[in-house]
Design a protein around this motif. Structure first.
Motif, PDB file in Angstrom:
ATOM      1  N   TRP A  72       0.840  -1.197   0.000  1.00  0.00           N
ATOM      2  CA  TRP A  72       0.000   0.000   0.000  1.00  0.00           C
ATOM      3  C   TRP A  72       0.871   1.242   0.000  1.00  0.00           C
ATOM      4  N   TRP A  73       0.420   2.236  -0.733  1.00  0.00           N
ATOM      5  CA  TRP A  73       1.042   3.553  -0.717  1.00  0.00           C
ATOM      6  C   TRP A  73      -0.021   4.621  -0.526  1.00  0.00           C
ATOM      7  N   ASP A  74       0.340   5.680   0.189  1.00  0.00           N
ATOM      8  CA  ASP A  74      -0.417   6.934   0.134  1.00  0.00           C
ATOM      9  C   ASP A  74       0.216   7.776  -0.962  1.00  0.00           C
ATOM     10  N   VAL A  75      -0.599   8.273  -1.860  1.00  0.00           N
ATOM     11  CA  VAL A  75      -0.120   9.094  -2.967  1.00  0.00           C
ATOM     12  C   VAL A  75      -0.726  10.479  -2.815  1.00  0.00           C
ATOM     13  N   SER A  76       0.094  11.501  -2.808  1.00  0.00           N
ATOM     14  CA  SER A  76      -0.414  12.874  -2.739  1.00  0.00           C
ATOM     15  C   SER A  76      -0.087  13.590  -4.045  1.00  0.00           C
ATOM     16  N   VAL A  77      -1.039  14.361  -4.512  1.00  0.00           N
ATOM     17  CA  VAL A  77      -0.884  15.144  -5.744  1.00  0.00           C
ATOM     18  C   VAL A  77      -1.030  16.612  -5.360  1.00  0.00           C
ATOM     19  N   ALA A  78       0.019  17.373  -5.568  1.00  0.00           N
ATOM     20  CA  ALA A  78       0.016  18.799  -5.222  1.00  0.00           C
ATOM     21  C   ALA A  78      -0.168  19.633  -6.478  1.00  0.00           C
ATOM     22  N   ALA A 105      -5.276  15.595 -12.500  1.00  0.00           N
ATOM     23  CA  ALA A 105      -4.055  14.783 -12.564  1.00  0.00           C
ATOM     24  C   ALA A 105      -4.264  13.439 -11.870  1.00  0.00           C
ATOM     25  N   ALA A 106      -4.980  13.453 -10.746  1.00  0.00           N
ATOM     26  CA  ALA A 106      -5.248  12.209 -10.031  1.00  0.00           C
ATOM     27  C   ALA A 106      -6.124  11.277 -10.861  1.00  0.00           C
ATOM     28  N   ALA A 107      -7.088  11.823 -11.576  1.00  0.00           N
ATOM     29  CA  ALA A 107      -7.943  10.998 -12.431  1.00  0.00           C
ATOM     30  C   ALA A 107      -7.128  10.308 -13.516  1.00  0.00           C
ATOM     31  N   LYS A 108      -6.195  11.040 -14.101  1.00  0.00           N
ATOM     32  CA  LYS A 108      -5.322  10.436 -15.118  1.00  0.00           C
ATOM     33  C   LYS A 108      -4.428   9.365 -14.490  1.00  0.00           C
ATOM     34  N   PHE A 109      -4.014   9.589 -13.249  1.00  0.00           N
ATOM     35  CA  PHE A 109      -3.204   8.603 -12.539  1.00  0.00           C
ATOM     36  C   PHE A 109      -3.995   7.312 -12.319  1.00  0.00           C
ATOM     37  N   ILE A 110      -5.246   7.433 -11.907  1.00  0.00           N
ATOM     38  CA  ILE A 110      -6.076   6.257 -11.671  1.00  0.00           C
ATOM     39  C   ILE A 110      -6.223   5.444 -12.950  1.00  0.00           C
ATOM     40  N   GLY A 119      -4.390  -4.176  -9.190  1.00  0.00           N
ATOM     41  CA  GLY A 119      -4.039  -2.860  -8.683  1.00  0.00           C
ATOM     42  C   GLY A 119      -5.307  -2.065  -8.430  1.00  0.00           C
ATOM     43  N   THR A 120      -5.340  -1.336  -7.309  1.00  0.00           N
ATOM     44  CA  THR A 120      -6.574  -0.654  -6.912  1.00  0.00           C
ATOM     45  C   THR A 120      -6.271   0.710  -6.320  1.00  0.00           C
ATOM     46  N   VAL A 121      -7.050   1.696  -6.732  1.00  0.00           N
ATOM     47  CA  VAL A 121      -7.115   2.978  -6.034  1.00  0.00           C
ATOM     48  C   VAL A 121      -8.477   3.000  -5.356  1.00  0.00           C
ATOM     49  N   GLY A 122      -8.486   2.817  -4.048  1.00  0.00           N
ATOM     50  CA  GLY A 122      -9.746   2.642  -3.335  1.00  0.00           C
ATOM     51  C   GLY A 122     -10.161   3.823  -2.481  1.00  0.00           C
ATOM     52  N   ARG A 123      -9.304   4.818  -2.365  1.00  0.00           N
ATOM     53  CA  ARG A 123      -9.628   5.969  -1.533  1.00  0.00           C
ATOM     54  C   ARG A 123      -9.105   7.227  -2.192  1.00  0.00           C
ATOM     55  N   ILE A 124      -9.918   8.280  -2.207  1.00  0.00           N
ATOM     56  CA  ILE A 124      -9.493   9.547  -2.809  1.00  0.00           C
ATOM     57  C   ILE A 124     -10.143  10.700  -2.057  1.00  0.00           C
ATOM     58  N   GLN A 125      -9.362  11.754  -1.813  1.00  0.00           N
ATOM     59  CA  GLN A 125      -9.861  12.947  -1.126  1.00  0.00           C
ATOM     60  C   GLN A 125      -9.317  14.176  -1.833  1.00  0.00           C
TER      61      GLN A 125
END
Length: 435
Positions: free
Chosen positions: A239-245, A265-270, A286-292
Motif C-alpha cells: 500500500w502507498w499513500d499518494v499525494s498530488v500537489a 491529474a489524479a484521475a489520469k493517474f487512476i 491494482g486498486t485505487v480505493g480511496r481519494i480525497q
C-alpha cells in the motif's frame, strides 16, 4: 465374556504409543459433524448481529468479547486445554503421544469488518474446533500435540499472528483500532497483557505445520463447480499513500489552460494504474480505493489530492516492477499538468507461498473424499501468511456463493463447509503420520 475386538485393538495400540487409537483404514473413514458446525456458526452469528443479516464484530468491541467467550466454551467442550496468550490470541492445546514433537496448528479468526458476514474467518475457526472435538469423541490420539489458535484482530492488520511471529511493534500498540480503542487497550480488554508480548513470539521450528480452512471470498470455485481450493500462496500486498500537489484557485476566474488541477491529474493517474496493471499477463491486481480532494468546494479548483494505491501479486518482484512503471507514469502526468506526485509506502505484506508437501497432502485428502480440487492463489490476506514465516503452511478454500465477502450477503453452503472441515481433518492426520 465377549471381547469387543475393535476396542481391544484401540487399547493395545495406545499402550504401544502408536500413531493413533485406530488403524489407518479407520482414520480415513473419520468425519466431522457438519450439523454441529452449522449450529455453532448460527450461534456465533448472534454476537454483533446487525439488521442487514451479517455481523459487526469489530476486534476489541463488546460483541468481539462476547463472541470470544462463546468460542472459548466451544474449545473447552472439544477437550482442549485453553488459555489466552499475552497478545490476546485464544489457544487450545491437546497433547500428543510424542510430546517432544512440535505441534500441528490449525486456526483462523472470529473478528469481522464493519457490516461483515458470518463466514469469513469463522468457518476456519469453528472448523478447527470441530476437528479437535471429532478426534476427542473418537478417542483418537495423534503423535504431534495439536493446537487450535483463534487469532485476534485479523481484520485490523493480522495483529495476533504478527505478535506470534514477532513483527508487531511497540509503536503499533498505540494505533487506534476500528473499535475506538488503541491496540494496547484492546489487548487488555480481551484478556491479554501488552507488556509481555515477547513471551508470545515463536521461532521457526516451534510449529510442525499450520493449516487454515477459509471461505474463498471470490467466485472461482462456485463458477467452476469445484469443491475445494488448494491455495498455492497468499499474495503480497503493498500500500502507498499518494499525494498530488497542484494549486487551489477560483473555479470561475481561472482559465482551463492555466489550471494546476490536482484532481484532474489524479484521475489520469487512476486510469494509468488500471492500464499498467492490465498490460501484462498474470493475476496481479491494482486498486485505487480511496481519494480525497482538497479543499473540497464546488467552486474551487482542487489544489491537493490524497489517494491510495494498492498492488497485489504472488511475486514481490512483479509488484515492484508494476510500482516502478506506475511511479514513472505519475511523474509524466505531473510534468504535463504542472502538478507534483509524492508516494509514501505505508504497508508491505510479503507474498507467502504455501508448502508443496502440505499442498500435496490437501490434494490427497480431498481426493480420498471424492472432492474436486483447484490450485489457486489467495487474493486476500490471512493469518497463514504470518505463520508461513514460522512453519510450512497450507490453506483450504471452500466456495463463496456469488463470490461475495466482507458483506452481510456473504454465504457458504453447509455441505461445502463440511467438506472443507473433513479435508482439514484428513490433512491433519496425514501430516501427523508423515512428520
Amino acid at each position: 465374556m465377549i471381547i469387543n475386538r475393535r476396542r481391544f485393538n484401540q487399547s493395545f495400540l495406545l499402550t504401544l504409543g502408536a500413531v493413533s487409537l485406530r488403524p489407518f483404514q479407520l482414520q480415513s473413514q473419520l468425519r466431522v459433524n457438519g450439523a454441529r458446525i452449522d449450529d455453532h456458526l448460527k450461534a456465533l452469528a448472534e454476537f454483533g448481529k446487525n439488521p442487514q443479516g451479517g455481523v459487526s464484530r469489530l476486534a476489541y468491541s463488546e460483541a468481539d468479547r462476547q463472541g470470544r467467550e462463546y468460542v472459548l466454551g466451544l474449545m473447552r467442550a472439544a477437550k482442549l486445554d485453553v488459555h489466552i496468550d499475552a497478545a490476546g490470541n485464544m489457544i487450545g492445546r491437546r497433547a500428543g503421544s510424542a510430546n517432544n514433537l512440535s505441534p500441528l496448528v490449525m486456526g483462523s479468526h472470529v473478528d469481522s469488518v464493519p457490516e461483515g458476514g458470518n463466514y469469513d474467518g469463522v468457518v476456519g475457526s469453528l472448523g478447527s474446533i470441530e476437528v479437535a472435538q471429532t478426534l476427542a469423541e473418537h478417542g483418537l490420539a495423534t503423535r504431534h500435540p495439536l493446537e487450535v489458535i483463534i487469532f485476534q484482530n485479523e481484520e485490523g492488520g493480522l495483529i495476533g499472528s504478527r505478535a506470534i511471529d514477532g513483527e508487531l511493534t511497540e509503536k503499533e500498540l498505540d494505533l487506534v483500532s476500528r473499535s475506538g480503542k488503541t491496540i494496547r487497550e484492546g489487548i487488555k480488554f480481551i484478556g491479554g497483557d501488552p507488556t509481555k508480548l515477547a513471551g508470545v513470539r515463536r521461532n521457526r521450528g516451534d510449529i510442525a505445520a499450520y493449516l487454515e480452512l477459509h471461505i474463498e471470498q471470490g467466485g472461482i470455485l462456485e463458477s467452476e463447480k469445484i469443491d475445494i481450493g488448494v491455495v498455492e500462496g497468499i499474495v503480497g500486498i503493498n500500500w502507498w499513500d499518494v499525494s498530488v500537489a497542484g494549486f487551489a484557485n477560483h473555479a470561475g476566474t481561472t482559465p482551463m489552460n492555466k489550471r494546476q488541477d490536482a484532481l484532474l491529474a489524479a484521475a489520469k493517474f487512476i486510469e494509468a494504474v488500471n492500464r499498467i496493471v492490465t498490460s501484462i499477463p498474470g493475476r496481479q491486481v491494482g486498486t485505487v480505493g480511496r481519494i480525497q480532494a482538497l479543499p473540497g468546494a464546488p467552486n474551487v479548483i482542487p489544489g491537493k489530492v490524497i489517494l491510495s494505491l494498492e498492488l497485489r501479486d504472488l511475486e514481490a518482484a512483479k509488484i515492484q516492477g508494476l510500482y516502478r512503471k506506475i511511479y514513472a507514469a505519475a511523474q509524466q502526468i505531473g510534468s504535463a499538468s504542472n502538478t507534483r506526485f509524492d508516494f509514501k509506502e505505508i504497508n508491505v505484506n510479503t507474498p507467502a507461498p504455501t508448502d508443496p508437501h502440505v499442498r500435496a497432502s490437501i490434494f490427497e485428502s480431498a481426493q480420498e473424499l471424492g472432492l474436486s480440487t483447484k490450485l489457486m492463489p489467495s487474493g486476500a490476506g490471512h493469518d497463514a501468511q504470518d505463520m508461513a514465516r514460522l512453519a510450512p503452511v497450507g490453506m483450504i478454500f471452500v466456495p463463496s456463493i456469488g463470490g461475495i465477502s466482507h458483506s452481510p450477503r456473504e454465504f457458504s453452503r453447509a455441505i461445502d463447509i463440511r467438506n472443507g472441515a473433513n479435508v482439514l481433518l484428513l490433512t491433519l492426520l496425514n501430516l501427523d503420520r508423515a512428520g
